[in-house]
Design a protein around this motif. Structure first.
Motif, PDB file in Angstrom:
ATOM      1  N   GLY A 134     -47.400  36.616  -2.422  1.00 34.70           N
ATOM      2  CA  GLY A 134     -46.593  37.292  -3.427  1.00 34.70           C
ATOM      3  C   GLY A 134     -46.797  36.639  -4.776  1.00 34.70           C
ATOM      4  N   PHE A 135     -46.041  37.063  -5.752  1.00 30.56           N
ATOM      5  CA  PHE A 135     -46.249  36.580  -7.114  1.00 30.56           C
ATOM      6  C   PHE A 135     -45.634  35.207  -7.371  1.00 30.56           C
ATOM      7  CE2 PHE A 135     -46.798  41.173  -7.357  1.00 30.56           C
ATOM      8  CZ  PHE A 135     -48.027  41.232  -7.998  1.00 30.56           C
ATOM      9  N   ASP A 136     -44.757  34.764  -6.494  1.00 31.29           N
ATOM     10  CA  ASP A 136     -44.172  33.435  -6.648  1.00 31.29           C
ATOM     11  C   ASP A 136     -45.221  32.339  -6.530  1.00 31.29           C
ATOM     12  OD1 ASP A 136     -41.688  34.520  -6.981  1.00 31.29           O
ATOM     13  OD2 ASP A 136     -41.009  34.158  -4.936  1.00 31.29           O
ATOM     14  N   ASP A 137     -46.334  32.635  -5.869  1.00 32.68           N
ATOM     15  CA  ASP A 137     -47.381  31.635  -5.658  1.00 32.68           C
ATOM     16  C   ASP A 137     -48.425  31.611  -6.766  1.00 32.68           C
ATOM     17  OD1 ASP A 137     -46.437  30.697  -3.119  1.00 32.68           O
ATOM     18  OD2 ASP A 137     -47.168  32.554  -2.230  1.00 32.68           O
ATOM     19  N   ILE A 138     -48.286  32.477  -7.754  1.00 30.70           N
ATOM     20  CA  ILE A 138     -49.296  32.634  -8.803  1.00 30.70           C
ATOM     21  C   ILE A 138     -48.785  32.070 -10.123  1.00 30.70           C
ATOM     22  CG2 ILE A 138     -50.697  34.302 -10.081  1.00 30.70           C
ATOM     23  CD1 ILE A 138     -51.358  33.968  -7.072  1.00 30.70           C
ATOM     24  N   ASP A 139     -49.646  31.332 -10.824  1.00 30.88           N
ATOM     25  CA  ASP A 139     -49.272  30.770 -12.124  1.00 30.88           C
ATOM     26  C   ASP A 139     -49.838  31.554 -13.294  1.00 30.88           C
ATOM     27  OD1 ASP A 139     -47.940  28.097 -11.317  1.00 30.88           O
ATOM     28  OD2 ASP A 139     -49.789  28.123 -10.149  1.00 30.88           O
ATOM     29  N   GLN A 140     -51.050  32.069 -13.145  1.00 28.92           N
ATOM     30  CA  GLN A 140     -51.722  32.731 -14.263  1.00 28.92           C
ATOM     31  C   GLN A 140     -52.666  33.802 -13.737  1.00 28.92           C
ATOM     32  OE1 GLN A 140     -53.754  29.995 -16.861  1.00 28.92           O
ATOM     33  NE2 GLN A 140     -54.528  31.564 -18.240  1.00 28.92           N
ATOM     34  N   ILE A 141     -52.778  34.889 -14.480  1.00 27.62           N
ATOM     35  CA  ILE A 141     -53.757  35.941 -14.192  1.00 27.62           C
ATOM     36  C   ILE A 141     -54.595  36.162 -15.442  1.00 27.62           C
ATOM     37  CG2 ILE A 141     -54.129  38.363 -13.603  1.00 27.62           C
ATOM     38  CD1 ILE A 141     -51.541  38.305 -12.011  1.00 27.62           C
ATOM     39  N   ILE A 142     -55.899  36.126 -15.286  1.00 34.77           N
ATOM     40  CA  ILE A 142     -56.813  36.433 -16.391  1.00 34.77           C
ATOM     41  C   ILE A 142     -57.444  37.783 -16.094  1.00 34.77           C
ATOM     42  CG2 ILE A 142     -58.786  35.673 -17.757  1.00 34.77           C
ATOM     43  CD1 ILE A 142     -58.270  32.841 -16.787  1.00 34.77           C
ATOM     44  N   THR A 143     -57.293  38.733 -17.014  1.00 39.38           N
ATOM     45  CA  THR A 143     -57.795  40.080 -16.802  1.00 39.38           C
ATOM     46  C   THR A 143     -58.334  40.652 -18.116  1.00 39.38           C
ATOM     47  OG1 THR A 143     -57.254  42.238 -15.834  1.00 39.38           O
ATOM     48  CG2 THR A 143     -55.544  41.186 -17.178  1.00 39.38           C
ATOM     49  N   ASP A 144     -58.691  41.940 -18.101  1.00 34.97           N
ATOM     50  CA  ASP A 144     -59.259  42.557 -19.304  1.00 34.97           C
ATOM     51  C   ASP A 144     -58.272  43.531 -19.937  1.00 34.97           C
ATOM     52  OD1 ASP A 144     -59.952  45.445 -18.326  1.00 34.97           O
ATOM     53  OD2 ASP A 144     -60.757  44.132 -16.764  1.00 34.97           O
ATOM     54  N   ARG A 145     -58.700  44.158 -21.021  1.00 37.56           N
ATOM     55  CA  ARG A 145     -57.806  44.983 -21.838  1.00 37.56           C
ATOM     56  C   ARG A 145     -57.387  46.281 -21.157  1.00 37.56           C
ATOM     57  NH1 ARG A 145     -62.190  43.717 -25.213  1.00 37.56           N
ATOM     58  NH2 ARG A 145     -61.809  41.898 -26.537  1.00 37.56           N
ATOM     59  N   PHE A 197     -46.321  44.902  -3.371  1.00 34.23           N
ATOM     60  CA  PHE A 197     -46.898  44.312  -2.164  1.00 34.23           C
ATOM     61  C   PHE A 197     -47.505  42.929  -2.401  1.00 34.23           C
ATOM     62  CE2 PHE A 197     -50.145  44.364   1.357  1.00 34.23           C
ATOM     63  CZ  PHE A 197     -49.223  44.359   2.392  1.00 34.23           C
ATOM     64  N   GLY A 198     -47.918  42.654  -3.629  1.00 30.44           N
ATOM     65  CA  GLY A 198     -48.500  41.350  -3.937  1.00 30.44           C
ATOM     66  C   GLY A 198     -50.005  41.394  -4.075  1.00 30.44           C
ATOM     67  N   LEU A 199     -50.659  40.278  -3.777  1.00 26.55           N
ATOM     68  CA  LEU A 199     -52.101  40.133  -3.930  1.00 26.55           C
ATOM     69  C   LEU A 199     -52.774  40.294  -2.576  1.00 26.55           C
ATOM     70  CD1 LEU A 199     -50.691  38.458  -6.312  1.00 26.55           C
ATOM     71  CD2 LEU A 199     -52.935  37.462  -6.614  1.00 26.55           C
ATOM     72  N   THR A 200     -53.874  41.032  -2.549  1.00 24.79           N
ATOM     73  CA  THR A 200     -54.506  41.357  -1.277  1.00 24.79           C
ATOM     74  C   THR A 200     -56.029  41.263  -1.362  1.00 24.79           C
ATOM     75  OG1 THR A 200     -54.522  43.711  -1.884  1.00 24.79           O
ATOM     76  CG2 THR A 200     -52.674  42.920  -0.551  1.00 24.79           C
ATOM     77  N   THR A 201     -56.639  41.236  -0.182  1.00 24.29           N
ATOM     78  CA  THR A 201     -58.083  41.347  -0.037  1.00 24.29           C
ATOM     79  C   THR A 201     -58.361  42.281   1.135  1.00 24.29           C
ATOM     80  OG1 THR A 201     -60.155  40.119   0.262  1.00 24.29           O
ATOM     81  CG2 THR A 201     -58.229  39.312   1.444  1.00 24.29           C
ATOM     82  N   THR A 202     -59.594  42.733   1.267  1.00 29.77           N
ATOM     83  CA  THR A 202     -59.904  43.700   2.318  1.00 29.77           C
ATOM     84  C   THR A 202     -60.060  43.053   3.686  1.00 29.77           C
ATOM     85  OG1 THR A 202     -62.262  43.512   1.792  1.00 29.77           O
ATOM     86  CG2 THR A 202     -61.043  45.304   0.736  1.00 29.77           C
ATOM     87  N   ASN A 203     -60.151  41.720   3.740  1.00 31.69           N
ATOM     88  CA  ASN A 203     -60.427  41.028   4.993  1.00 31.69           C
ATOM     89  C   ASN A 203     -59.268  40.103   5.360  1.00 31.69           C
ATOM     90  OD1 ASN A 203     -61.725  38.425   6.399  1.00 31.69           O
ATOM     91  ND2 ASN A 203     -62.933  40.217   6.945  1.00 31.69           N
ATOM     92  N   VAL A 204     -58.756  40.235   6.573  1.00 32.16           N
ATOM     93  CA  VAL A 204     -57.580  39.473   6.997  1.00 32.16           C
ATOM     94  C   VAL A 204     -57.862  37.975   7.074  1.00 32.16           C
ATOM     95  CG1 VAL A 204     -55.950  39.098   8.877  1.00 32.16           C
ATOM     96  CG2 VAL A 204     -56.573  41.418   8.241  1.00 32.16           C
ATOM     97  N   THR A 205     -59.013  37.594   7.630  1.00 34.42           N
ATOM     98  CA  THR A 205     -59.317  36.166   7.770  1.00 34.42           C
ATOM     99  C   THR A 205     -59.520  35.510   6.404  1.00 34.42           C
ATOM    100  OG1 THR A 205     -61.676  36.655   8.087  1.00 34.42           O
ATOM    101  CG2 THR A 205     -60.322  36.426  10.056  1.00 34.42           C
TER     102      THR A 205
END
Length: 254
Positions: A223-234, A181-189
């Protein structure tokens, strides 16, 4: 042919390894029909061992809820600080960057120790208040409708400003990252404002702790085409990392 107990165990093992499964793959792996697999997933869900999704299942509840920034700041706090500290190292002298809202990008703001001039535009009030402590940082606060739960602004007024600017980087926080589905948030606006932020930036860097993977918020950002990098944890799974890297996204684990 394996019995139902063995089949269920194999489904759970695959879920624990990959975080999610789909019906088509399970049919091929276990040599049974889709009807059988769907019955298996329902039985396992009834036992509280998984959550069914469209076309498959996931190990954790895939739907996020809107929580206050004060509540979210206490969740995965050490991981968020490591992510924020790593993101701060990506800032360059005389950079002009955009910072969205969320507790992980707030951790970034707390980690910034500028050695030269830095220009930041942000939608988040708590980020702006953190950054004005530094005389080397010029802070632009977006205006608009104040969303109390995230301590940030949204709406058409904030969106209308962004086309007049160009940023080298956007640091984006999200509520969910779902491989389908891609990247999301809980608020539409807020999701719509985030899309405008992506369009105004040369590079989009997502800051997200590992609990955000496999989750979906109500509003889709991109979607993921718009993303260059993700920083996350182990805590992120190897399967997710391989999939994202296969899309050409740089994954930084801290």
């Amino acid at each position: 042919m394996i019995n139902i107990a063995e089949r269920h165990q194999q489904i759970i093992n695959k879920l624990q390894k990959e975080g999610k499964v789909n019906v088509t793959d399970l049919c091929a792996d276990l040599d049974v029909s889709s009807v059988t697999i769907r019955k298996d997933l329902k039985l396992l869900e009834d036992k509280g061992l998984l959550f069914r999704t469209h076309g498959g299942a996931t190990l954790h509840n895939p739907y996020t809820i809107d929580r206050s920034v004060n509540e979210k700041e206490k969740i995965q706090s050490s991981e968020k600080m490591r992510i924020g500290s790593t993101a701060a190292k990506l800032l360059e002298p005389n950079d002009s960057v955009l910072i969205a809202s969320g507790t992980t990008v707030l951790a970034l703001a707390k980690s910034i120790q500028p050695k030269s001039n830095l220009t930041v535009m942000t939608s988040a009030l708590n980020v702006a208040l953190e950054l004005i402590k530094h005389p080397e940082i010029e802070v632009f606060q977006l205006g608009g409708l104040l969303r109390r739960s995230s301590s940030s602004v949204t709406g058409t007024y904030a969106e209308s400003v962004l086309p007049d600017f160009s940023f080298s980087k956007l640091f984006l926080g999200v509520d969910g990252i779902d491989l389908e589905f891609g990247l999301t948030t809980t608020n539409v606006t807020e999701a719509h404002l985030n899309r405008q932020m992506i369009m105004a930036s040369q590079k989009t860097i997502v800051l997200a702790d590992s609990t955000k993977f496999g989750k979906r918020g109500f509003g889709r950002i991109c979607g993921f085409d718009d993303i260059d990098q993700i920083i996350t944890d182990r805590g992120v799974s190897d399967y997710v990392v391989r999939t994202l890297e296969g899309m050409g996204i740089k994954v930084t684990i801290v």
